[in-house]
Design a protein around this motif. Structure first.
Motif, PDB file in Angstrom:
ATOM      1  N   MET A  14      13.977  -2.780  40.021  1.00 43.34           N
ATOM      2  CA  MET A  14      13.478  -1.904  38.805  1.00 43.34           C
ATOM      3  C   MET A  14      12.576  -0.948  39.334  1.00 43.34           C
ATOM      4  N   ASP A  15      12.785   0.363  39.061  1.00 38.21           N
ATOM      5  CA  ASP A  15      12.164   1.200  39.372  1.00 38.21           C
ATOM      6  C   ASP A  15      10.646   1.214  38.971  1.00 38.21           C
ATOM      7  N   LYS A  16       9.819   2.049  39.431  1.00 36.36           N
ATOM      8  CA  LYS A  16       8.520   2.103  39.214  1.00 36.36           C
ATOM      9  C   LYS A  16       8.250   2.478  37.738  1.00 36.36           C
ATOM     10  N   ASN A  17       8.719   3.361  37.102  1.00 33.85           N
ATOM     11  CA  ASN A  17       8.340   3.935  35.732  1.00 33.85           C
ATOM     12  C   ASN A  17       9.021   2.778  34.986  1.00 33.85           C
ATOM     13  N   LYS A  18      10.141   1.888  34.970  1.00 33.60           N
ATOM     14  CA  LYS A  18      10.580   0.814  34.020  1.00 33.60           C
ATOM     15  C   LYS A  18       9.535  -0.224  34.277  1.00 33.60           C
ATOM     16  N   GLU A  19       9.071  -0.548  35.433  1.00 33.58           N
ATOM     17  CA  GLU A  19       8.084  -1.559  35.815  1.00 33.58           C
ATOM     18  C   GLU A  19       6.819  -1.391  34.825  1.00 33.58           C
ATOM     19  N   TYR A  20       6.373  -0.184  34.919  1.00 34.51           N
ATOM     20  CA  TYR A  20       5.166  -0.014  34.234  1.00 34.51           C
ATOM     21  C   TYR A  20       5.285   0.023  32.909  1.00 34.51           C
ATOM     22  N   ILE A  21       6.324   0.713  32.324  1.00 37.29           N
ATOM     23  CA  ILE A  21       6.475   0.442  30.767  1.00 37.29           C
ATOM     24  C   ILE A  21       6.755  -1.064  30.387  1.00 37.29           C
ATOM     25  N   SER A  22       7.309  -1.977  31.193  1.00 40.90           N
ATOM     26  CA  SER A  22       7.506  -3.299  31.069  1.00 40.90           C
ATOM     27  C   SER A  22       6.189  -3.841  30.895  1.00 40.90           C
ATOM     28  N   ARG A  23       5.169  -3.568  31.762  1.00 39.88           N
ATOM     29  CA  ARG A  23       3.947  -4.212  32.129  1.00 39.88           C
ATOM     30  C   ARG A  23       3.132  -3.721  30.935  1.00 39.88           C
ATOM     31  N   ILE A  24       3.136  -2.273  30.416  1.00 43.35           N
ATOM     32  CA  ILE A  24       2.307  -1.948  29.344  1.00 43.35           C
ATOM     33  C   ILE A  24       2.974  -2.903  27.902  1.00 43.35           C
ATOM     34  N   ASN A  25       4.278  -2.954  27.711  1.00 45.53           N
ATOM     35  CA  ASN A  25       4.794  -3.387  26.843  1.00 45.53           C
ATOM     36  C   ASN A  25       4.329  -4.891  26.488  1.00 45.53           C
ATOM     37  N   ILE A  26       3.996  -5.616  27.820  1.00 45.95           N
ATOM     38  CA  ILE A  26       3.492  -7.226  27.661  1.00 45.95           C
ATOM     39  C   ILE A  26       2.027  -6.814  27.138  1.00 45.95           C
ATOM     40  N   VAL A  27       1.217  -6.029  27.420  1.00 44.67           N
ATOM     41  CA  VAL A  27       0.095  -5.687  26.821  1.00 44.67           C
ATOM     42  C   VAL A  27       0.019  -5.427  25.614  1.00 44.67           C
ATOM     43  N   ILE A  28       0.658  -4.612  24.851  1.00 43.88           N
ATOM     44  CA  ILE A  28       0.975  -4.123  23.804  1.00 43.88           C
ATOM     45  C   ILE A  28       1.286  -5.621  22.689  1.00 43.88           C
ATOM     46  N   ASP A  29       2.233  -6.395  23.370  1.00 47.72           N
ATOM     47  CA  ASP A  29       2.563  -7.553  22.575  1.00 47.72           C
ATOM     48  C   ASP A  29       1.204  -8.285  22.498  1.00 47.72           C
ATOM     49  N   TYR A  30       0.531  -8.603  23.668  1.00 50.29           N
ATOM     50  CA  TYR A  30      -0.723  -9.411  23.614  1.00 50.29           C
ATOM     51  C   TYR A  30      -1.458  -8.688  22.733  1.00 50.29           C
ATOM     52  N   ILE A  31      -1.907  -7.612  22.741  1.00 54.59           N
ATOM     53  CA  ILE A  31      -2.922  -6.651  21.532  1.00 54.59           C
ATOM     54  C   ILE A  31      -2.140  -7.155  20.213  1.00 54.59           C
ATOM     55  N   SER A  32      -1.167  -7.156  19.742  1.00 54.13           N
ATOM     56  CA  SER A  32      -0.419  -7.560  18.431  1.00 54.13           C
ATOM     57  C   SER A  32      -0.987  -8.779  18.328  1.00 54.13           C
ATOM     58  N   ASN A  33      -0.541  -9.869  18.942  1.00 52.65           N
ATOM     59  CA  ASN A  33      -0.660 -11.067  18.684  1.00 52.65           C
ATOM     60  C   ASN A  33      -2.148 -11.812  18.909  1.00 52.65           C
ATOM     61  N   ASN A  34      -3.013 -11.024  19.407  1.00 53.25           N
ATOM     62  CA  ASN A  34      -4.287 -11.757  19.833  1.00 53.25           C
ATOM     63  C   ASN A  34      -5.329 -10.661  19.326  1.00 53.25           C
ATOM     64  N   LEU A  35      -5.632 -10.281  18.097  1.00 53.17           N
ATOM     65  CA  LEU A  35      -6.462  -9.097  17.537  1.00 53.17           C
ATOM     66  C   LEU A  35      -8.005  -9.771  17.806  1.00 53.17           C
ATOM     67  N   THR A  36      -8.153 -10.816  17.700  1.00 55.78           N
ATOM     68  CA  THR A  36      -9.422 -11.217  17.585  1.00 55.78           C
ATOM     69  C   THR A  36     -10.024 -11.756  19.037  1.00 55.78           C
ATOM     70  N   SER A  37      -9.019 -11.486  19.955  1.00 60.18           N
ATOM     71  CA  SER A  37      -9.389 -12.052  21.363  1.00 60.18           C
ATOM     72  C   SER A  37     -10.086 -10.791  21.989  1.00 60.18           C
ATOM     73  N   ASP A  38     -10.522 -11.222  23.172  1.00 57.66           N
ATOM     74  CA  ASP A  38     -11.098  -9.885  24.185  1.00 57.66           C
ATOM     75  C   ASP A  38     -10.189  -9.086  24.510  1.00 57.66           C
ATOM     76  N   LEU A  39     -10.310  -7.692  23.855  1.00 56.89           N
ATOM     77  CA  LEU A  39      -9.154  -6.510  23.868  1.00 56.89           C
ATOM     78  C   LEU A  39      -9.988  -5.587  24.853  1.00 56.89           C
ATOM     79  N   SER A  40     -10.851  -6.053  25.860  1.00 58.02           N
ATOM     80  CA  SER A  40     -11.666  -4.867  26.723  1.00 58.02           C
ATOM     81  C   SER A  40     -10.511  -4.548  27.609  1.00 58.02           C
ATOM     82  N   LEU A  41     -10.859  -3.170  28.128  1.00 55.14           N
ATOM     83  CA  LEU A  41     -10.042  -2.579  29.355  1.00 55.14           C
ATOM     84  C   LEU A  41      -9.893  -3.678  30.317  1.00 55.14           C
ATOM     85  N   SER A  42     -10.870  -4.449  30.875  1.00 58.48           N
ATOM     86  CA  SER A  42     -10.759  -5.306  32.030  1.00 58.48           C
ATOM     87  C   SER A  42      -9.910  -6.452  31.671  1.00 58.48           C
ATOM     88  N   SER A  43      -9.984  -6.899  30.430  1.00 62.02           N
ATOM     89  CA  SER A  43      -9.050  -8.030  30.221  1.00 62.02           C
ATOM     90  C   SER A  43      -7.527  -7.445  30.149  1.00 62.02           C
TER      91      SER A  43
END
Length: 148
Positions: free
Chosen positions: A1-30
C-alpha cells in the motif's frame, strides 16, 4: 500500500471513531493515537486530506448529528440531544448550533426544516467536504506546503 492510501485509510479509521464516539475524548492526542500518528503529523495530515481542522470537523459532525436528531427524534429533549452529541453544556450547544445553522435548535424543531439560506450553507459545507475527499491526495505536496 502506498503512503497516500495508508494515510487516507488511517484518517478514515479516525473519522469512523469520531462518528461512533461523540461523547468520548476526541482530543488531538487521543485521535492521533487512534490513527497511529504523532500529534504534529496527524493535525497536518488530517487537514490536508479533509480540508478542515480536526476541531472544526468534530464540531460539524456533532452539530449535523444533533440537527438530524432534533428533526427526527421528537421524544428526546434538545438538552438530551446536546449531551448525546458530546456537548459539555446546553449553553455551548445552543451557541454553536445557532452560529452554524443561523437558527436555534428550538426553531429547527418547531419548523421541521432549515430555511433556504441555512440549507444552502449546509449544502455548501457538504459540497466542500465532498470536494476535498474527492481530490487526489499527494502527501509530498500537501503536507510540505501546509504551514501554520
Amino acid at each position: 500500500m502506498d503512503k497516500n492510501k495508508e494515510y487516507i485509510s488511517r484518517i478514515n479509521i479516525v473519522i469512523d471513531y469520531i462518528s461512533n464516539n461523540l461523547t468520548s475524548d476526541l482530543s488531538l492526542s487521543s485521535l492521533a493515537e487512534i490513527g497511529a500518528f504523532s500529534k504534529f503529523h496527524f493535525h497536518r495530515i488530517f487537514y490536508s486530506i479533509i480540508g478542515e481542522t480536526l476541531n472544526d470537523f468534530v464540531k460539524r459532525i456533532k452539530l449535523e448529528k444533533a440537527a438530524n436528531l432534533i428533526l427526527y427524534n421528537k421524544d428526546k429533549s434538545i438538552t438530551e440531544i446536546a449531551y448525546e452529541c458530546g456537548f459539555s453544556s446546553s449553553a455551548n450547544f445552543a451557541r454553536d448550533f445557532k452560529q452554524y445553522f443561523n437558527v436555534s435548535a428550538k426553531e429547527l424543531r418547531l419548523n421541521g426544516y432549515l430555511n433556504e439560506s441555512n440549507n444552502r450553507k449546509l449544502k455548501s459545507n457538504i459540497w466542500k467536504l465532498n470536494s476535498n475527499n474527492g481530490k487526489v491526495f499527494n502527501i509530498e505536496y500537501d503536507y510540505n506546503d501546509f504551514t501554520l
